[in-house]
Design a protein around this motif. Structure first.
Motif, PDB file in Angstrom:
ATOM      1  N   GLU A 201      91.550 -16.412  48.832  1.00 36.58           N
ATOM      2  CA  GLU A 201      90.448 -17.261  48.374  1.00 36.58           C
ATOM      3  C   GLU A 201      91.000 -18.255  47.354  1.00 36.58           C
ATOM      4  O   GLU A 201      91.778 -17.888  46.465  1.00 36.58           O
ATOM      5  CB  GLU A 201      89.340 -16.398  47.749  1.00 36.58           C
ATOM      6  N   HIS A 202      90.623 -19.520  47.501  1.00 38.32           N
ATOM      7  CA  HIS A 202      91.058 -20.564  46.565  1.00 38.32           C
ATOM      8  C   HIS A 202      90.254 -21.825  46.847  1.00 38.32           C
ATOM      9  O   HIS A 202      89.471 -21.884  47.802  1.00 38.32           O
ATOM     10  CB  HIS A 202      92.557 -20.840  46.717  1.00 38.32           C
ATOM     11  N   ASP A 203      90.457 -22.831  46.010  1.00 39.11           N
ATOM     12  CA  ASP A 203      89.718 -24.082  46.157  1.00 39.11           C
ATOM     13  C   ASP A 203      90.623 -25.272  46.492  1.00 39.11           C
ATOM     14  O   ASP A 203      90.260 -26.416  46.244  1.00 39.11           O
ATOM     15  CB  ASP A 203      88.928 -24.378  44.871  1.00 39.11           C
ATOM     16  N   LEU A 204      91.789 -24.997  47.064  1.00 35.71           N
ATOM     17  CA  LEU A 204      92.726 -26.073  47.392  1.00 35.71           C
ATOM     18  C   LEU A 204      92.438 -26.714  48.738  1.00 35.71           C
ATOM     19  O   LEU A 204      92.818 -27.854  48.977  1.00 35.71           O
ATOM     20  CB  LEU A 204      94.166 -25.537  47.383  1.00 35.71           C
ATOM     21  N   ALA A 205      91.795 -25.986  49.633  1.00 34.92           N
ATOM     22  CA  ALA A 205      91.475 -26.502  50.964  1.00 34.92           C
ATOM     23  C   ALA A 205      90.001 -26.237  51.244  1.00 34.92           C
ATOM     24  O   ALA A 205      89.403 -25.322  50.678  1.00 34.92           O
ATOM     25  CB  ALA A 205      92.345 -25.833  52.026  1.00 34.92           C
ATOM     26  N   GLU A 206      89.445 -27.016  52.144  1.00 31.61           N
ATOM     27  CA  GLU A 206      88.008 -26.906  52.397  1.00 31.61           C
ATOM     28  C   GLU A 206      87.642 -25.680  53.230  1.00 31.61           C
ATOM     29  O   GLU A 206      86.490 -25.252  53.237  1.00 31.61           O
ATOM     30  CB  GLU A 206      87.486 -28.174  53.063  1.00 31.61           C
ATOM     31  N   ASN A 207      88.628 -25.119  53.936  1.00 30.85           N
ATOM     32  CA  ASN A 207      88.345 -23.931  54.737  1.00 30.85           C
ATOM     33  C   ASN A 207      89.592 -23.056  54.785  1.00 30.85           C
ATOM     34  O   ASN A 207      90.718 -23.553  54.601  1.00 30.85           O
ATOM     35  CB  ASN A 207      87.927 -24.316  56.159  1.00 30.85           C
ATOM     36  N   ILE A 208      89.390 -21.760  54.999  1.00 32.56           N
ATOM     37  CA  ILE A 208      90.493 -20.803  55.116  1.00 32.56           C
ATOM     38  C   ILE A 208      90.293 -20.017  56.401  1.00 32.56           C
ATOM     39  O   ILE A 208      89.236 -19.409  56.616  1.00 32.56           O
ATOM     40  CB  ILE A 208      90.541 -19.839  53.915  1.00 32.56           C
ATOM     41  N   ALA A 209      91.287 -20.044  57.270  1.00 34.84           N
ATOM     42  CA  ALA A 209      91.236 -19.311  58.537  1.00 34.84           C
ATOM     43  C   ALA A 209      91.973 -17.981  58.354  1.00 34.84           C
ATOM     44  O   ALA A 209      93.198 -17.956  58.227  1.00 34.84           O
ATOM     45  CB  ALA A 209      91.870 -20.125  59.653  1.00 34.84           C
ATOM     46  N   HIS A 210      91.214 -16.908  58.331  1.00 37.68           N
ATOM     47  CA  HIS A 210      91.800 -15.577  58.170  1.00 37.68           C
ATOM     48  C   HIS A 210      92.111 -14.984  59.540  1.00 37.68           C
ATOM     49  O   HIS A 210      91.222 -14.917  60.401  1.00 37.68           O
ATOM     50  CB  HIS A 210      90.842 -14.655  57.428  1.00 37.68           C
ATOM     51  N   LEU A 211      93.347 -14.556  59.741  1.00 35.23           N
ATOM     52  CA  LEU A 211      93.680 -13.785  60.938  1.00 35.23           C
ATOM     53  C   LEU A 211      93.543 -12.309  60.570  1.00 35.23           C
ATOM     54  O   LEU A 211      94.241 -11.813  59.684  1.00 35.23           O
ATOM     55  CB  LEU A 211      95.097 -14.085  61.422  1.00 35.23           C
ATOM     56  N   VAL A 212      92.628 -11.619  61.257  1.00 38.80           N
ATOM     57  CA  VAL A 212      92.235 -10.266  60.874  1.00 38.80           C
ATOM     58  C   VAL A 212      92.482  -9.300  62.026  1.00 38.80           C
ATOM     59  O   VAL A 212      92.024  -9.525  63.154  1.00 38.80           O
ATOM     60  CB  VAL A 212      90.737 -10.233  60.486  1.00 38.80           C
ATOM     61  N   LEU A 213      93.185  -8.216  61.729  1.00 37.43           N
ATOM     62  CA  LEU A 213      93.341  -7.138  62.701  1.00 37.43           C
ATOM     63  C   LEU A 213      92.124  -6.217  62.610  1.00 37.43           C
ATOM     64  O   LEU A 213      91.723  -5.790  61.524  1.00 37.43           O
ATOM     65  CB  LEU A 213      94.601  -6.326  62.427  1.00 37.43           C
ATOM     66  N   ALA A 214      91.526  -5.925  63.762  1.00 36.93           N
ATOM     67  CA  ALA A 214      90.346  -5.054  63.798  1.00 36.93           C
ATOM     68  C   ALA A 214      90.327  -4.298  65.126  1.00 36.93           C
ATOM     69  O   ALA A 214      91.011  -4.673  66.088  1.00 36.93           O
ATOM     70  CB  ALA A 214      89.069  -5.875  63.632  1.00 36.93           C
TER      71      ALA A 214
END
Length: 597
Positions: A201-214
């Motif tokens: 989580e941060h404010d440097l980019a407008e979106n963060i794409a999380h690759l999640v194992l589930a």
């Protein structure tokens, strides 16, 4: 703190004189890597590293990032630097042009990456993992996912993360509990908790794409039932604009030993919307595309912290006056000589210099194998390069990070008591380097992967290829008696130690797996020394040829030879020590009952 100095001449030596990238016409993009082109790219990247990124390093070490209303706020200096990287195209240097990248080979991106990480490791982790997300989606994602995510990741408008670890499981992903439930429209509801998520989580980019194992509900147990999903912070619309906030959040920021400037997050997913990357229940295949790349990046991080710590300590040793040379005062008109007169200080500096310069050659050689696997026109050569880089990846990760940390500790030692005082900055390199030995697969796991998976892969074809390459090099250069005595014979001895260790594993490991596992870390280091001895010997051939031709850079090449000789005389012989430990098997390790510890 000493200013960071980009190693531009050394990078040119590695790329154009030892590896000779510009002459590898069968690898797409390499003929374009002229000295003029790489010189311009590296010079500009070096300026950014020195002038923009390096000043962030001390600032990042003293940051206490805060989670405010679900958002991690970073300082303005971070935003300025991140925007400069993005606007300059550095976030997509080796990414495909069809997604907005510059299409450069991976080896050039790797050279740039070393400078960036040496200048500001914690900061560079924000854009760093995005490259792995790009690779995973580009290889395994649908065309829809590629077109939606990759241009944004390449441009730096969005960043990415990888989410594997859970509170109850790290390496043992069979215990994974995060679940995925189909929504009926091609998307899934992702629920669970992930920990240790770098730049989660941060404010440097407008979106963060999380690759999640589930694990898809109803799927197979164990690792066979794991799938990979892209779960964005904001759900993108078809045109790439941002839609609703997804139901995921950073629940906590970890307080860490180092890399204070990077937000290491606990990520909570509460029926967050995600999309499958690759096939159902084949998530590890897709994630390992990212993890293997991340492991090479982490090896580079270990190397880079060794580089930065060495530069810092060298400047101090040349300036700090303490005592007199044992052979008599070197500067009798001064109250004391500098630390440079003391043999043990010299020992630590030579250990560092010979490691970081050899490690740089090793890492960039590995990067050329990544390019050959993807870009070589001959499918046979692509397969060979793929086998070799698979073999070398745990060595790059494990050896370079172990030695990078060791180098940072030695360089702290040169400062004496001042190295333990925060204002000198020496301890930051130690604390930042330490994580590289742990994340993306702890180094003990890398060693087990090396002996348990990589050595036997395809009947040992990769190791046979490595041994064959070294033997061919020795044969081609055996006519030079000076080179033979100083470089080839030590390389040959180290290679023989490696082969003897392999024979031990074959003879003993099949009967008792613990005998192989007990020597796994020693073998990883043994193999690391063989690889560095090999690249140092290649560098020596180049340096001797340049001197024979009458170069006007005699000091540079003579220094290369002297540094390489040090490695061969003082570091490469460690292979014999490692072999002796391997041959003791597991009995000394397993002798005590648990309650005897």
């Amino acid at each position: 703190m000493a200013d960071y100095a980009p190693p531009l001449r050394d990078l040119r030596f590695a790329l154009h004189e030892v590896l000779r990238t510009q002459d590898q016409g069968s690898v797409a993009g390499y003929p374009d890597l002229t000295e003029d082109l790489t010189g311009a790219v590296l010079e500009e990247a070096g300026k950014i590293a020195r002038d923009l990124l390096a000043p962030l390093n001390v600032e990042s070490d003293h940051l206490h990032l805060k989670l405010e209303n679900g958002v991690v706020r970073t300082p303005e200096s971070f935003k300025t630097a991140f925007n400069a990287l993005r606007e300059g195209g550095w976030t997509g240097l080796d990414c495909a042009e069809e997604y907005g990248g510059q299409g450069m080979p991976y080896v050039l991106n790797s050279a740039v990456g070393e400078m960036q990480s040496a200048a500001a490791m914690a900061f560079m982790m924000y854009p760093g993992l995005s490259h792995g997300v790009y690779s995973a989606i580009s290889v395994h994602g649908s065309e829809e996912l590629k077109n939606l995510y990759l241009p944004k990741i390449v441009s730096g408008e969005w960043t990415g993360t990888m989410n594997l670890t859970e509170p109850h499981c790290g390496t043992d992903l069979a215990l994974l509990r995060t679940k995925a439930e189909p929504n009926g429209d091609g998307s899934y509801k992702i629920s669970g908790q992930k920990i240790f998520i770098s730049a989660g989580e941060h404010d440097l980019a407008e979106n963060i794409a999380h690759l999640v194992l589930a694990r898809i509900v109803g799927g197979p147990e164990g690792v066979k039932g794991i799938s990979l999903f892209v779960v964005p912070k904001f759900i993108p619309k078809a045109d790439g604009s941002l839609g609703a906030r997804n139901s995921l959040a950073c629940g906590k920021l970890e307080e860490k030993m180092g890399i204070h400037g990077n937000s290491t997050c606990v990520m909570n997913y509460d029926e967050a919307t995600g999309w499958l990357v690759g096939a159902e229940h084949k998530g590890l295949n897709a994630m390992f595309t990212m993890m293997n790349e991340a492991r090479l990046m982490v090896g580079m991080q270990g190397l880079s912290q060794g580089v930065a710590a060495y530069q810092h300590a060298l400047a101090y040793a040349k300036d700090r006056r303490q005592g007199r040379a044992l052979t008599g005062p070197v500067e009798p008109d001064k109250p004391a000589d500098t630390l440079m007169v003391h043999p043990d200080v010299r020992r630590m500096l030579m250990e560092a210099k010979s490691f970081v310069e050899g490690g740089r050659l090793f890492f960039l050689w590995a990067a050329t194998l990544i390019d050959a696997e993807k870009r070589h026109e001959d499918p046979v050569e692509r397969e060979k390069a793929g086998l070799l880089i698979a073999l070398l990846t745990p060595v790059v990760k494990g050896f370079l990070t172990d030695k990078g940390f060791e180098t940072a500790v030695d360089m702290q030692q040169i400062f004496g008591g001042h190295g333990y005082i925060e204002e000198t900055g020496a301890s930051q390199f130690v604390r930042d380097a330490r994580i590289a030995m742990i994340y993306e697969g702890a180094n003990g796991v890398q060693a087990l992967d090396l002996i348990g998976r990589k050595l036997p892969q395809k009947g040992g074809a990769a190791m046979q290829a490595l041994i064959g390459e070294i033997k061919a090099f020795l044969k081609a250069n055996e006519g030079d008696e000076e080179l033979k005595a100083q470089f080839l014979d030590p390389l040959k001895a180290a290679s023989k130690d490696m082969q003897e260790a392999l024979m031990f594993f074959l003879e003993k490991g099949m009967k008792n797996p613990n005998d192989a596992a007990a020597g796994s870390t020693d073998f990883l280091h043994l193999m690391g020394h063989v690889c560095l001895a090999y690249v140092w010997a290649r560098a020596a051939v180049v340096a001797k040829a340049a001197l024979a031709a009458g170069t006007d850079e005699r000091a540079f090449y003579e220094t290369k030879l002297a540094t390489g000789r040090y490695y061969m005389q003082r570091q490469a012989p460690e292979t014999a020590f490692r072999l002796a430990r391997i041959k003791t098997g597991s009995a000394p390790l397993m002798a005590l009952a648990d309650d005897a510890f």
